[in-house]
Write a protein that holds these residues in place. Structure first.
Motif, PDB file in Angstrom:
ATOM      1  N   GLN A 198      -0.240   9.696   6.124  1.00 12.58           N
ATOM      2  CA  GLN A 198      -1.458   9.673   7.132  1.00 12.58           C
ATOM      3  C   GLN A 198      -2.583   8.592   6.576  1.00 12.58           C
ATOM      4  O   GLN A 198      -3.392   8.578   7.453  1.00 12.58           O
ATOM      5  N   GLY A 199      -2.285   7.933   5.755  1.00 12.76           N
ATOM      6  CA  GLY A 199      -3.185   7.080   5.343  1.00 12.76           C
ATOM      7  C   GLY A 199      -3.519   5.704   6.322  1.00 12.76           C
ATOM      8  O   GLY A 199      -2.533   5.668   7.075  1.00 12.76           O
ATOM      9  N   SER A 200      -4.296   5.113   6.126  1.00 16.70           N
ATOM     10  CA  SER A 200      -4.731   3.839   7.223  1.00 16.70           C
ATOM     11  C   SER A 200      -4.662   2.523   6.583  1.00 16.70           C
ATOM     12  O   SER A 200      -4.826   1.523   7.332  1.00 16.70           O
ATOM     13  N   ASP A 201      -4.449   2.581   5.083  1.00 16.93           N
ATOM     14  CA  ASP A 201      -4.253   1.270   4.580  1.00 16.93           C
ATOM     15  C   ASP A 201      -2.708   0.898   4.575  1.00 16.93           C
ATOM     16  O   ASP A 201      -1.801   1.156   4.141  1.00 16.93           O
ATOM     17  N   LEU A 202      -2.479  -0.112   5.437  1.00 17.03           N
ATOM     18  CA  LEU A 202      -0.944  -0.170   5.981  1.00 17.03           C
ATOM     19  C   LEU A 202      -0.371  -1.675   5.693  1.00 17.03           C
ATOM     20  O   LEU A 202       0.640  -1.798   5.565  1.00 17.03           O
ATOM     21  N   ASP A 260       3.559  14.530   1.547  1.00 14.11           N
ATOM     22  CA  ASP A 260       2.733  13.679   1.004  1.00 14.11           C
ATOM     23  C   ASP A 260       1.783  13.056   1.791  1.00 14.11           C
ATOM     24  O   ASP A 260       1.975  12.496   3.074  1.00 14.11           O
ATOM     25  N   ASP A 261       0.435  13.279   1.704  1.00  9.82           N
ATOM     26  CA  ASP A 261      -0.787  13.004   2.590  1.00  9.82           C
ATOM     27  C   ASP A 261      -0.771  11.442   2.637  1.00  9.82           C
ATOM     28  O   ASP A 261      -1.636  11.106   3.569  1.00  9.82           O
ATOM     29  N   ASP A 262      -0.290  10.598   1.905  1.00  8.36           N
ATOM     30  CA  ASP A 262      -0.072   9.308   1.947  1.00  8.36           C
ATOM     31  C   ASP A 262       0.501   8.685   3.365  1.00  8.36           C
ATOM     32  O   ASP A 262       0.012   7.568   3.936  1.00  8.36           O
ATOM     33  N   ASN A 293       1.243   4.835  11.014  1.00  5.12           N
ATOM     34  CA  ASN A 293       1.548   5.943  10.042  1.00  5.12           C
ATOM     35  C   ASN A 293       2.097   6.937  10.664  1.00  5.12           C
ATOM     36  O   ASN A 293       2.701   6.860  11.720  1.00  5.12           O
ATOM     37  N   THR A 346       0.854   3.861   1.671  1.00  8.48           N
ATOM     38  CA  THR A 346       1.348   4.422   2.873  1.00  8.48           C
ATOM     39  C   THR A 346       2.499   3.756   3.563  1.00  8.48           C
ATOM     40  O   THR A 346       3.567   4.075   3.875  1.00  8.48           O
ATOM     41  N   PRO A 368       0.948  -1.258   0.244  1.00 11.24           N
ATOM     42  CA  PRO A 368       0.114  -0.034  -0.042  1.00 11.24           C
ATOM     43  C   PRO A 368       0.865   1.195  -0.086  1.00 11.24           C
ATOM     44  O   PRO A 368       1.846   1.403   0.433  1.00 11.24           O
ATOM     45  N   LYS A 420       5.888   4.458   1.499  1.00 12.51           N
ATOM     46  CA  LYS A 420       6.543   5.720   1.825  1.00 12.51           C
ATOM     47  C   LYS A 420       6.922   6.033   3.331  1.00 12.51           C
ATOM     48  O   LYS A 420       7.943   6.496   3.568  1.00 12.51           O
TER      49      LYS A 420
END
Length: 480
Positions: free
Chosen positions: A359-363, A355-357, A179, A91, A89, A94
């Motif tokens: 802070q994503g939740s799909d880890l 990059d906002d990714d 994240n 997130t 994913p 990165k």
């Protein structure tokens, strides 16, 4: 004319475990042979067997206290394949990249400022009591402060992504377990401009030293060789986290290009020598005599087509222009290359923080189970290979590790001999300055077998000079 003699430097502490250097002199006191011996057998590839695949990315970090992230990520990448995940994913990838850039930054800063800068600033023959970080702090307090704060920044990035500054748990098979909180991101963003300015100043220091001491650089541990690293698959750019394998010869011609690193064993073979526990890898197509190569910051500058961050790319072009676009083989130029990579890491950290990714939740991703995986990463010191096989009970049955210093084994031996020939031939007495010249040659590679190679101060080298009958003729020591 005297009897043949043996000079022994033991121990050499900034290598994995225990090592020594032996220098053989003929009857005219000329150097016949010089070797770097690794005299400790650790057996890590054996005792990892039987451990569960989920444990491996955490356990293998115990190889190293300075760059554990490199082993953590290389093992995690191998275990990604075993749990059937080929694409992480966004997130997860990165966050891992952010972790890795923080790791490379802090390791390079530690090596350059704490270990190498005293030699570069004060001279190889300066008194031993002067060649240390404390004297750097006295001479230039602001430079010393920046060195400490830059390393702290890199370690803080590691802590935020891995959970701990040393031996973290962030990367797991198939992804990551956290994240980046917005408050943490904002704290780093407040510091990033300063880090970039300091990185540019450090780069200028390394660059200016290299160019201002061109005669020394060209004559000190300099010899033609092949070079190898990962590069980005689509365009050959520098990529410290992922890519395909590229190797070039001493003239810059391609030997390996675009190879999937899962197939590393089809192009590399590990040779053994009776006088060292460290292996000697070589490129199969060239054979054990001609197939050796170097890895690390300078090799990456030689193999990469360009760098995808603007400031580091300009610096890369300047370094390449110093040799007319041909590969650079001068060992001391590695310091310049390291500082280019520090600047690159700072630029990449800035890019990722925006990059906002993050802070994503799909880890974590899942896939179909496999029984074999290879993870390769560009560690601070060079290419790092982790290869595992796992059985149906999730237990490791096979492990092969080729660490950066193993790749560089032949290169380090040649650097030691080059310096020994130029600074010890014809000498009957050993001086502390002679010892330090050999130390500088080894240190330029930042050698690491257990990877716990960094130590405060000098190498506690001891050199003993024996006659052909084993009689002690002279002794010199360099304090820790």
């Amino acid at each position: 004319m005297t009897e043949p003699r043996l000079i022994e430097i033991s121990p050499v502490t900034r290598v994995e475990g225990h090592g020594k250097v032996t220098i053989h002199l003929d009857r005219d006191n000329n150097v016949e042979e010089a070797r770097l011996h690794i005299v400790e057998f650790r057996g890590f590839e054996r005792f990892i067997r039987g451990r569960l695949l989920w444990e491996v990315p955490v356990i293998v970090q115990r190889l190293c206290g300075i760059c554990p992230v490199s082993h953590h990520l290389a093992a995690a990448k191998a275990m990604d394949q075993i749990v059937g995940v080929d694409v992480l994913p966004p997130t997860a990838e990165k966050m891992r990249r952010l972790m890795h850039y923080g790791q490379v930054m802090q390791s390079h800063v530690l090596h350059f400022f704490h270990l190498s800068a005293p030699d570069l600033l004060f001279g190889f023959d300066a008194p031993a009591a002067r060649r240390n970080i404390f004297e750097v702090l006295k001479e230039n307090p602001e430079l010393g402060r920046r060195a400490v704060m830059m390393r702290k920044f890199g370690q803080d990035v590691i802590e935020a992504t891995a959970g701990k500054k040393i031996h973290g748990t962030g990367a797991i098979p198939g992804g990551i377990n956290r994240n980046l909180p917005i408050a943490t991101r904002d704290r780093f963003l407040k510091q990033i401009d300063e880090m970039q300015d300091w990185a540019q100043d450090a780069l200028k220091l390394a660059r200016d030293y290299t160019l201002d001491h061109a005669d020394l650089v060209k004559s000190f541990g300099a010899f033609p060789s092949s070079h190898m690293s990962l590069v980005r698959e689509m365009d050959g750019a520098l990529d410290l986290y992922h890519g395909v394998m590229r190797a070039i010869d001493a003239q810059g011609e391609s030997i390996i290009n675009g190879l999937n690193y899962n197939d590393y064993h089809t192009v590399l073979t590990e040779d053994v020598r009776s006088w060292s526990y460290m292996k000697f890898p070589f490129i199969q197509a060239l054979g054990p005599v001609d197939g050796w190569y170097r890895v690390g910051p300078l090799s990456r500058m030689n193999t990469a087509a360009f760098i995808d961050t603007p400031l580091a790319n300009l610096a890369h072009k300047e370094l390449r222009n110093a040799t007319g676009g041909l590969p650079n083989h001068t060992t001391l130029t590695t310091h310049w290359a390291r500082m280019i990579e520090v600047l690159h890491c700072v630029e990449k950290i800035r890019e990722l923080l925006n990059d906002d990714d993050l802070q994503g939740s799909d880890l974590v991703a899942k896939g179909d189970r496999r029984h074999e995986g290879v993870g390769v990463i560009e560690a601070p010191r060079g290419n790092l290979i982790h290869h595992y096989k796992v059985d149906e009970n999730d237990q490791v049955t096979f492990c092969n590790l080729i660490v950066s210093t193993t790749h560089n084994n032949e290169g380090m031996n040649r650097a030691v001999k080059d310096v020994a020939v130029k600074h010890l031939s014809g000498q009957e007495k050993i001086t502390e300055g002679m010892l330090n010249h050999i130390e500088v040659a080894i240190r330029a590679y930042d050698p690491c077998l257990s990877c716990a190679t960094h130590a405060l101060g000098q190498m506690p080298l001891q050199v003993e000079l024996f006659d052909a009958n084993g009689g002690l003729l002279d002794t010199a020591a360099q304090s820790a």
